[in-house]
Design an enzyme around this catalytic site. Sequence first.
Site, PDB file in Angstrom:
ATOM      1  N   GLU A  69       7.081 -10.035  15.230  1.00 26.67           N
ATOM      2  CA  GLU A  69       6.685 -10.660  16.487  1.00 26.67           C
ATOM      3  C   GLU A  69       6.420 -12.145  16.313  1.00 26.67           C
ATOM      4  O   GLU A  69       6.436 -12.905  17.270  1.00 26.67           O
ATOM      5  CB  GLU A  69       5.456  -9.963  17.092  1.00 26.67           C
ATOM      6  CG  GLU A  69       4.236  -9.910  16.212  1.00 26.67           C
ATOM      7  CD  GLU A  69       4.194  -8.723  15.261  1.00 26.67           C
ATOM      8  OE1 GLU A  69       3.175  -8.574  14.585  1.00 26.67           O
ATOM      9  OE2 GLU A  69       5.174  -7.967  15.149  1.00 26.67           O
ATOM     10  N   ARG A 117       0.819  -1.213   0.000  1.00 28.62           N
ATOM     11  CA  ARG A 117       0.000   0.000   0.000  1.00 28.62           C
ATOM     12  C   ARG A 117       0.853   1.264   0.000  1.00 28.62           C
ATOM     13  O   ARG A 117       0.403   2.307  -0.473  1.00 28.62           O
ATOM     14  CB  ARG A 117      -0.982  -0.025   1.170  1.00 28.62           C
ATOM     15  CG  ARG A 117      -1.974  -1.192   1.020  1.00 28.62           C
ATOM     16  CD  ARG A 117      -3.102  -1.221   2.003  1.00 28.62           C
ATOM     17  NE  ARG A 117      -2.693  -1.246   3.388  1.00 28.62           N
ATOM     18  CZ  ARG A 117      -3.540  -1.166   4.409  1.00 28.62           C
ATOM     19  NH1 ARG A 117      -4.835  -1.054   4.190  1.00 28.62           N
ATOM     20  NH2 ARG A 117      -3.109  -1.203   5.643  1.00 28.62           N
TER      21      ARG A 117
END
Length: 181
Positions: free
Chosen positions: A105, A68
């Site tokens: 993560e 994006r």
Amino acid sequence: MRVPDAEEVERTVVAGFRDVPDFPRPGVVFKDITPLLADPVAFGRVTGALAAVAREAGATAVAGIEARGFVLAAPAAERAGLAFWPVRKAGKLPPPVLRRDYALEYGTASLELAASAVRPGERVLLVDDVLATGGTARAACELLEEAGTEVVGLAVLLELAFLHGRRALGGRAVVALHAQD
């Protein structure tokens, strides 16, 4: 770095996002920019603001993070009369490429930049749609800096301030067209 007509641009950004709960996985609220992209006036207002930020920062190129970030950075670069450099996910560009691995993560990822596009000494504004935890943005900044450029800042449509992404950026300048606490 200052955003011209900041209040109007911020209203445009807020109106252009759609929250999608539990996407792409439970507990995540995806920030969909499709409504903003579908409105040519809103899209033009936002890319114009990003182009103005690039000019004010003295950028000589604009880089966008896949995917994006491309949609925002490319027209902003064109409007500012600057080069556009895509920062891609690994394996999407032909060699030679510059590569940066970074931790997520839940694992690791890599970003790449076409070595032939980068000119050391360039001043680059990095653009993306959302600043969340800052890991991808930091990796993109580090990749651009490894290439010999100066990252003059990061510009995003939306900053999720409660995730403290700025901390990951090591004091680099950040312009958010809207910040959500």
